[in-house]
Enzyme design. Sequence first.
Site, PDB file in Angstrom:
ATOM      1  N   CYS A   2       0.845  -1.181   0.000  1.00 49.65           N
ATOM      2  CA  CYS A   2       0.000   0.000   0.000  1.00 49.65           C
ATOM      3  C   CYS A   2       0.889   1.243   0.000  1.00 49.65           C
ATOM      4  CB  CYS A   2      -0.955   0.095   1.184  1.00 49.65           C
ATOM      5  SG  CYS A   2      -2.200  -1.185   1.195  1.00 49.65           S
ATOM      6  N   ARG A  27       4.526  -0.561  -4.370  1.00 47.98           N
ATOM      7  CA  ARG A  27       4.154  -0.991  -3.019  1.00 47.98           C
ATOM      8  C   ARG A  27       2.834  -1.757  -2.982  1.00 47.98           C
ATOM      9  NH1 ARG A  27       7.044   1.886   0.988  1.00 47.98           N
ATOM     10  NH2 ARG A  27       5.511   1.115   2.453  1.00 47.98           N
ATOM     11  N   TRP A  73      -2.581  -2.855  -1.783  1.00 48.51           N
ATOM     12  CA  TRP A  73      -2.300  -4.294  -1.814  1.00 48.51           C
ATOM     13  C   TRP A  73      -3.272  -4.882  -0.801  1.00 48.51           C
ATOM     14  CZ3 TRP A  73      -0.585  -8.211   1.482  1.00 48.51           C
ATOM     15  CH2 TRP A  73      -0.038  -9.345   0.860  1.00 48.51           C
ATOM     16  N   ASN A  99      -2.798   2.230   5.441  1.00 47.94           N
ATOM     17  CA  ASN A  99      -1.966   1.049   5.214  1.00 47.94           C
ATOM     18  C   ASN A  99      -1.868   0.350   6.565  1.00 47.94           C
ATOM     19  OD1 ASN A  99      -0.018  -0.782   4.502  1.00 47.94           O
ATOM     20  ND2 ASN A  99       1.642   0.716   4.279  1.00 47.94           N
ATOM     21  N   GLY A 100      -2.144  -0.938   6.609  1.00 42.94           N
ATOM     22  CA  GLY A 100      -2.089  -1.663   7.882  1.00 42.94           C
ATOM     23  C   GLY A 100      -3.394  -2.405   8.102  1.00 42.94           C
ATOM     24  N   GLU A 481      17.727 -18.740  -4.182  1.00 34.48           N
ATOM     25  CA  GLU A 481      17.474 -17.394  -4.707  1.00 34.48           C
ATOM     26  C   GLU A 481      17.054 -17.462  -6.184  1.00 34.48           C
ATOM     27  OE1 GLU A 481      16.848 -14.666  -3.628  1.00 34.48           O
ATOM     28  OE2 GLU A 481      17.357 -13.171  -5.125  1.00 34.48           O
ATOM     29  N   LYS A 485      13.413 -16.191  -7.600  1.00 35.13           N
ATOM     30  CA  LYS A 485      13.263 -15.203  -8.678  1.00 35.13           C
ATOM     31  C   LYS A 485      12.398 -15.775  -9.795  1.00 35.13           C
ATOM     32  CE  LYS A 485      14.363 -12.633  -6.782  1.00 35.13           C
ATOM     33  NZ  LYS A 485      15.071 -12.139  -5.654  1.00 35.13           N
ATOM     34  N   GLU A 488       8.682 -15.963  -8.764  1.00 35.21           N
ATOM     35  CA  GLU A 488       8.059 -14.645  -8.592  1.00 35.21           C
ATOM     36  C   GLU A 488       7.706 -13.991  -9.921  1.00 35.21           C
ATOM     37  OE1 GLU A 488       9.641 -12.295  -4.787  1.00 35.21           O
ATOM     38  OE2 GLU A 488      11.244 -13.011  -6.060  1.00 35.21           O
ATOM     39  N   HIS A 504      16.911 -38.352  -2.316  1.00 31.63           N
ATOM     40  CA  HIS A 504      16.106 -38.807  -1.170  1.00 31.63           C
ATOM     41  C   HIS A 504      14.619 -38.537  -1.370  1.00 31.63           C
ATOM     42  CE1 HIS A 504      19.600 -39.944   1.111  1.00 31.63           C
ATOM     43  NE2 HIS A 504      20.145 -38.754   0.909  1.00 31.63           N
ATOM     44  N   LYS A 601       6.041  -4.893  -2.986  1.00 33.57           N
ATOM     45  CA  LYS A 601       7.326  -4.655  -2.345  1.00 33.57           C
ATOM     46  C   LYS A 601       7.051  -4.130  -0.942  1.00 33.57           C
ATOM     47  CE  LYS A 601      11.843  -3.568  -3.723  1.00 33.57           C
ATOM     48  NZ  LYS A 601      12.391  -4.853  -4.105  1.00 33.57           N
TER      49      LYS A 601
HETATM   50  C1  F6R Z   1      12.066 -11.422  -3.390  1.00 33.87           C
HETATM   51  C2  F6R Z   1      11.666 -10.290  -2.612  1.00 33.87           C
HETATM   52  C3  F6R Z   1      11.050 -10.502  -1.260  1.00 33.87           C
HETATM   53  C4  F6R Z   1      11.775  -9.628  -0.237  1.00 33.87           C
HETATM   54  C5  F6R Z   1      11.158  -9.769   1.158  1.00 33.87           C
HETATM   55  C6  F6R Z   1      11.901  -8.949   2.195  1.00 33.87           C
HETATM   56  O1  F6R Z   1      12.567 -11.084  -4.621  1.00 33.87           O
HETATM   57  O2  F6R Z   1      11.837  -9.193  -3.023  1.00 33.87           O
HETATM   58  O3  F6R Z   1      11.130 -11.848  -0.894  1.00 33.87           O
HETATM   59  O4  F6R Z   1      13.113 -10.020  -0.220  1.00 33.87           O
HETATM   60  O5  F6R Z   1       9.814  -9.367   1.132  1.00 33.87           O
HETATM   61  O6  F6R Z   1      11.922  -7.592   1.874  1.00 33.87           O
HETATM   62  P1  F6R Z   1      12.921  -6.590   2.564  1.00 33.87           P
HETATM   63  O7  F6R Z   1      14.289  -6.913   2.076  1.00 33.87           O
HETATM   64  O8  F6R Z   1      12.458  -5.229   2.132  1.00 33.87           O
HETATM   65  O9  F6R Z   1      12.810  -6.800   4.040  1.00 33.87           O
END
Ligand code: F6R
Length: 606
Positions: A2, A27, A73, A99-100, A481, A485, A488, A504, A601
């Site tokens: 948000c 966001r 969001w 937001n919240g 990782e 990626k 996502e 296993h 994000k």
């Molecule tokens: C993956 C991604 C998320 C963030 C996670 C933590 O590509 O971006 O998994 O890594 O939400 O976010 P931060 O680093 O802002 O605490």
Amino acid sequence: MCGIVGYIGKRQAAPILMAGLHRLEYRGYDSAGIAVGNKGTLKVAKCKGRVRELDELKPQRFKGVMGIAHTRWATNGEPSDRNAHPHCDSAGRFAVVHNGIIENAAALKAQLAARGVTFSSDTDTEVFAHLIAMMDDGSPLENVVSAALRLVVGTYGLAVIDAARPDVLVVARNGSPIVLGIGDKEMLFGSDSAAFVRHATSMVHLDDGEIAVVRADGYETRKLDGTSTVKTPSELVWKDEAYEKGTFDHYMRKEIGDQPDAVRRTLGGRLEARFQTTHLGGIELAARDLLDVRRIKILGCGAAYIAGATASHLIEQLARIPTQAEPASEFRYRNPVIEMDTLYIAVSQSGETFDTLAAVQEVKRRGGRVIGIVNVVGSTIARECGQGIYLHAGPEIAVVSTKTFTCSVVALALLAIHLGRLRDLSNANGARLIKGLEALPDHIAAILKREDEIARLAECFRKAEHAFYVGRAAGYAIAMEGALKLKEVSYLHAEAYPASELKHGPLALVTPETPTVIVLPRDDLYRKNVSTIEEIKARGGPVIAITHPGEAHVAFDRSFEVPLLEPELDPLLLNIPLQLLAYHVALQRGCDIDQPRNLAKSVTVE
Ligand code: F6R
């Protein structure tokens, strides 16, 4: 998660708010809305979908010099026109963006309904709009909002406007970030400074439990009980240009390309060739305190957790301190043992992730020492930790982390060298690793130049619905990782496994349509990884190896070679092709790369 933006000044608010919303869209992006106050009335527009869909309702034409806007969001109520913010009271006089989560919304709603209020959305936020309308006794807006907030249980970053009080905006924070932007005879605010960087010259972060009264010519802050608080404005760290996509089609690709410079900034001024060590000015623990550290626990979520998992190998190797990474989202709920000789490290790009913040607070509450590895200067986690290492990676706008993952591992490598050099890491090894870190940006740049090769590798995923990513030790963390990626941005099911564990169980799922990406450094475990590849090949599974130059001891279907750097730093380079691979698979599948479905994000709710 948000985005909130607000403006009050002499200029027309709507274009400034809409530009702010576009900046904040990373966001949250399931609905958006705006409210502008003018001559005792509010004009409101909102809809499900992206900010560009809100643009089509032409809110830029709303007249008025104060207003608020929101990009959402969904947490409470599905994404829809009616659930989009702002929410208003029945008379359409008060508008609220939030937001919240208001945890006692159901109880408050029942009380309001009993007094005849009808609701037009499923959100907790609307409850608050009706609550302030009900409690308005004509006193200053900040008093009414404070009184209403005293009845609220939950988290919020929120803003309120009242058509009948056009010279003031009220914002409040409890658990979700709010930053004020100070301009020239105008004031702005946002969930982060991206909302107003073009117009403000300095900023002020609100703290939890604070409320701000914002007028065109300034602001005052206070606690909910009315006690004044004093804030010191700070400079805007990232300028407007840092948020531009430039010539790239996607922020994700731009930010992958930013990595050489971002890493240089993380390293800037921190390498001390004279003593073959690193200098970490943001860590206030003296050498003696650091020598007392017997264990390290790294906490973070998602990619930040994986950065910790990658670096845990590095710290153990260089400093010989037992180190473990743990998802911050799990940590505080399992009644963790907090030890005084453990150094806790919170990793967070945004510095706002609720789960990571809560873990930090839990460590501190129990007397533990915690430092932050954070990108956003002045963010909540950075302030809560009070010490640590800033990444200086520049703003990361794509929802997926790329450059901040790399820079977090680099920051932790700096710490590993520092701790190692206080202990048994030799001069020669310190010097070797410093040279390796200095060479890292150029090696990353060289890999990025070979993007075409990776775009061709991505074709292996054309018919795939599932993929495995495997590796050993730090290579397994890099596999995690890479898989994160891929899922996502491309929505392919990608599962990371320790290469040693494949036999296993998961081997049952290997088929000619299920590619396995193996992280295959030329290290002590190379031969073991070759055996894993043979097991996969024997079941007809295609294998894509991200590896180092040298004689191949097994036939891969496809491979990509990264330059050898230093064994401890190699994971950083092995990860770069996996970022590009995820990007190109998503591109070929036509996915919305910068704003993947269901994600946002900066996850500021639990
Ligand atoms: C993956 C991604 C998320 C963030 C996670 C933590 O590509 O971006 O998994 O890594 O939400 O976010 P931060 O680093 O802002 O605490």
